[in-house]
Design a protein around this motif. Sequence first.
Motif, short mmCIF file in Angstrom:
data_model
loop_
_atom_site.label_atom_id
_atom_site.label_comp_id
_atom_site.label_asym_id
_atom_site.label_seq_id
_atom_site.Cartn_x
_atom_site.Cartn_y
_atom_site.Cartn_z
N HIS A 362 0.72 -1.25 -0.19
CA HIS A 362 0.09 -0.02 -0.07
C HIS A 362 0.93 1.27 0.19
N GLU A 393 -13.59 8.63 6.26
CA GLU A 393 -12.81 7.65 5.78
C GLU A 393 -11.91 8.44 4.56
N THR A 395 -8.97 7.53 0.90
CA THR A 395 -8.01 6.91 0.39
C THR A 395 -7.41 7.50 -0.71
N ARG A 481 -5.41 2.87 2.82
CA ARG A 481 -5.29 4.28 2.76
C ARG A 481 -4.68 4.89 1.38
N LEU A 482 -3.73 3.98 1.01
CA LEU A 482 -3.48 4.26 -0.37
C LEU A 482 -2.91 3.20 -1.35
N SER A 483 -3.03 3.35 -2.49
CA SER A 483 -2.56 2.14 -3.62
C SER A 483 -2.02 2.83 -4.91
#
Length: 495
Positions: A362, A393, A395, A481-483
């Motif tokens: 991630h 939330e 991302t 959280r991130l990609s």
Amino acid sequence: MKSKLLKPYASIVRRQVRSVAARAVDAQRDIREDLVRSARHTAFGRDHDFAAIRSYDDFKARVPLVDYEAFKGYADRTRDGEKDVSWLGRPKYFAKTSGTTSGVKYIPLTRQSIPNHFGTARNALFNYYAETGRGKWLDGKMIFLSGSPEMGDTNGIPTGRLSGIVNHQVPAWLRTNQLPSYATNCIEDWETKLERIVDETIGADMRLISGIPPWVQMYYERLLARSGKSTILELFPNLEMFVYGGVNFEPYRQSLERLVGGRIPSVETYPASEGFIAFQDSQTEEGLLLNADSGIFFEFVPAGEIFDAAPTRLSLGEVSTGVNYAIILNTNAGLWGYNIGDTVEFVSLRPYRLRVTGRIKHFISAFGEHVIGKEVEAAMRAVADRHRVEVTEFTVAPQVSPPEGGLPYHEWFVEFAKPPADAAAFARELDAAMVEQNIYYQDLIAGNVLRPLVLRPTAPGAFRDYMKSQGKLGGQNKVPRLSNDRGIADQLAQF
């Protein structure tokens, strides 16, 4: 009566926790030697010449670093019923989790490893009691928002979610305090289950609530909607403790405290299907205490080297503070050189306390920036506090080929419980915070390789709807959280 009866035991647990923390390096050496000695006659031990291991250097030379896909051959043999594959005998349970390229993962839990999971959770709670003197949570109801405790069968071995397996280890003296009921816990559909949980707890004397923050938030919202109360403390005036793990609490803090009506003392834990890694042992010091004497030999690889052919491997006594490490497990459940995919950073070496910084997979590095979870969470927290907004939330994903043309950018999908008055100013400050967090991102912005980030506020409930569409609503599931790709972002775009 339970709090009074168990107070001396809580003191004993705290002394044990502190004693182990003081001799963590020696405990780790002893565990490594014991693990190798115990497994030398297994198939894995014979294949990797455990009989010749005399030192940590010998161990590193013989035990490769693997993920589940690389370990799958041994895992499949164990799952198919073979004995003495990577640990003696057969597992007591399989913890079933979702994999990446391998599909479903079957993580073994053995008679020797079970105490690590339940015993560490117990130690975290009793250590808190001894440290603070607050133990009234033992005298009322407790809820653990978890997966179903129903077990399947894999060649005679009970198989299910880790949280469900742990549910079977709860001692009889504590079951009278535990909610929800077994029948409710077995409901698979999260929204149906949540309504039943509200039914069973809305009139109860709730003292302790445990779960992953986004699903606890959903539980609180349903309680308030049903009861007509303004805050959770109006409904549960004796609520004394919040136990959580799995995600960073800070992005959820404002929303949860608003719903609760104040700050409730909390204990953070770091459990995984592969082992219970760390827990918060202090209400005044930063970080989670590494579980140094509980059947796991830990190794640490600088995160930037984890995909190298010959990465640096460090034992506990060789780590430093402020370095991002991939954490490697060798366990008395038969996992060896096992990369669970998490990254951690030590904040203290006396004792060994750490914080979880993200996931190896991630990150965003579409342009060489290698932005990690800790950085986006720190930036969001700082700017959200300044603007007094509440974030439900979020991302982040790269937009390499913007449909509107122009330079690429990082795209932030954010669900606000309380949105900023000036979204443009919020986005500018968020970008500035990211520049401070990551020097490579700073260079890309300054060099006009990237344009500043783009903020995409989502509709209320967007992330829950997304998780539901993926069959991952509730339980131990969480949104990355991130990609480094657009998989999640393109799905969220419809919301």
